[in-house]
Design an enzyme around this catalytic site. Sequence first.
Site, PDB file in Angstrom:
ATOM      1  N   ARG A  58     -21.036  -5.594 -28.758  1.00  0.00           N
ATOM      2  CA  ARG A  58     -21.279  -4.157 -28.648  1.00  0.00           C
ATOM      3  C   ARG A  58     -20.765  -3.563 -27.345  1.00  0.00           C
ATOM      4  NH1 ARG A  58     -24.532  -6.310 -32.104  1.00  0.00           N
ATOM      5  NH2 ARG A  58     -24.585  -7.929 -30.538  1.00  0.00           N
ATOM      6  N   THR A  59     -21.079  -4.199 -26.228  1.00  0.00           N
ATOM      7  CA  THR A  59     -20.755  -3.575 -24.945  1.00  0.00           C
ATOM      8  C   THR A  59     -19.240  -3.433 -24.802  1.00  0.00           C
ATOM      9  OG1 THR A  59     -22.758  -4.519 -24.014  1.00  0.00           O
ATOM     10  CG2 THR A  59     -21.112  -3.712 -22.450  1.00  0.00           C
ATOM     11  N   LYS A  87      -7.352 -21.465 -13.906  1.00  0.00           N
ATOM     12  CA  LYS A  87      -6.562 -22.160 -12.877  1.00  0.00           C
ATOM     13  C   LYS A  87      -7.271 -22.142 -11.534  1.00  0.00           C
ATOM     14  CE  LYS A  87      -2.167 -20.671 -14.938  1.00  0.00           C
ATOM     15  NZ  LYS A  87      -1.007 -19.786 -14.720  1.00  0.00           N
ATOM     16  N   ARG A 108     -18.376  -7.851 -16.943  1.00  0.00           N
ATOM     17  CA  ARG A 108     -19.554  -8.660 -17.319  1.00  0.00           C
ATOM     18  C   ARG A 108     -19.335 -10.060 -16.789  1.00  0.00           C
ATOM     19  NH1 ARG A 108     -22.456  -9.030 -23.080  1.00  0.00           N
ATOM     20  NH2 ARG A 108     -23.270  -7.075 -22.237  1.00  0.00           N
ATOM     21  N   HIS A 136     -28.127  -4.276 -16.345  1.00  0.00           N
ATOM     22  CA  HIS A 136     -27.187  -3.844 -17.390  1.00  0.00           C
ATOM     23  C   HIS A 136     -27.344  -2.324 -17.516  1.00  0.00           C
ATOM     24  CE1 HIS A 136     -24.701  -3.847 -20.850  1.00  0.00           C
ATOM     25  NE2 HIS A 136     -25.291  -4.760 -21.593  1.00  0.00           N
TER      26      HIS A 136
HETATM   27  C1  NCD Z   1     -27.580  -7.839 -24.146  1.00  0.00           C
HETATM   28  C2  NCD Z   1     -26.968  -8.475 -22.908  1.00  0.00           C
HETATM   29  O1  NCD Z   1     -25.804  -8.896 -22.923  1.00  0.00           O
HETATM   30  O2  NCD Z   1     -27.681  -8.482 -21.910  1.00  0.00           O
HETATM   31  N1  NCD Z   1     -26.629  -7.529 -25.118  1.00  0.00           N
HETATM   32  C3  NCD Z   1     -26.028  -6.283 -25.071  1.00  0.00           C
HETATM   33  O3  NCD Z   1     -25.309  -5.961 -24.146  1.00  0.00           O
HETATM   34  N2  NCD Z   1     -26.302  -5.421 -26.061  1.00  0.00           N
HETATM   35  C4  NCD Z   1     -28.744  -8.579 -24.684  1.00  0.00           C
HETATM   36  C5  NCD Z   1     -28.631 -10.023 -25.050  1.00  0.00           C
HETATM   37  O4  NCD Z   1     -27.583 -10.660 -24.922  1.00  0.00           O
HETATM   38  O5  NCD Z   1     -29.644 -10.556 -25.512  1.00  0.00           O
END
Ligand code: NCD
Length: 310
Positions: A58-59, A87, A108, A136
């Site tokens: 999703r993100t 590397k 991320r 997040h």
């Molecule tokens: C979450 C995350 O990556 O922190 N997912 C997201 O971004 N919707 C939650 C998760 O991974 O459980």
Amino acid sequence: MSSFRGRDVLSIRDFSRADIDTVLKAARKMVPVALGKKVSRSLEGKILGTLFYEPSTRTRLSFESAVSRLGGRALGFSSAEGTSVQKGETLADTIRMVEAYSDGIVLRHPQEGAARLAAGFSEKPVINAGDGAGQHPTQTLLDLYTIWDEKGTIEGQTVALVGDLKYGRTVHSLTYALAELGANLMFVSPPTLEMPREIIEHVKEKGLTFRLAHRLEEAIRDADVLYVTRIQKERFPDPQEYEKVAGSYRVDADLLRDAKRDLIIMHPLPRVTEISPDVDRTKHALYFKQAFNGVPVRMALLDLILGGGS
Ligand code: NCD
């Protein structure tokens, strides 16, 4: 944050009430564009670097959709595999490169603090899309948007955060924001996965009502919002410890008999076993709508930071 132009988004704690309000209102205006019913080119010519060192559906895709819907483009990777990270390239060097190829960076990374570190190496804005068990913030903005859109207000809502409150970065960011906005909080987790002490202390300092519980049944009656989370298997140092708490909670139609009629159930997704599929058909289930909301919210944020939004 008085102006958003060119700013980093590292922690939700950098957002005042007024900042949150600005994003939510801008997001509402973006909905027709997110649905493809209206056209905007406010990010024409802009390139967004999306660096995902950890899995994401999703993100990453909603950031890519958001920038594309506004006429810009995304480039990046969805896993460090196949990049020079293998590397031995450092995060600092990768950031310096992507900075040269783009107008802003979405990152991320499994390490807490990685986004802040990256921001130190980049003149271009860095957006934290999850740093280990840290924060997040863009997920929080879409979570807040979802509550606001559904309930009309956030202040005074009773929000039960359920599941892995220790390692879950979404609930860390969300708690700070809900404390800022004056929600009532309930923290429901196994004893070993409670909300970190410093976050609880922060809620106390804000003078807010909150409750700690270990059983879902203790929270279900009073909740206006049930925010369910996955146990973060990948963050457990010991797999046996994960096994002890896996499957601790399961929201199902039975449990919902005791819920308020207008309870909304949210989940950042992905879910594993914590929400039974029979809940999907109920009017309480909001998690798929919540995932869609990621697009207009990220559009609004990108427009404010990189585009013509103000
Ligand atoms: C979450 C995350 O990556 O922190 N997912 C997201 O971004 N919707 C939650 C998760 O991974 O459980």
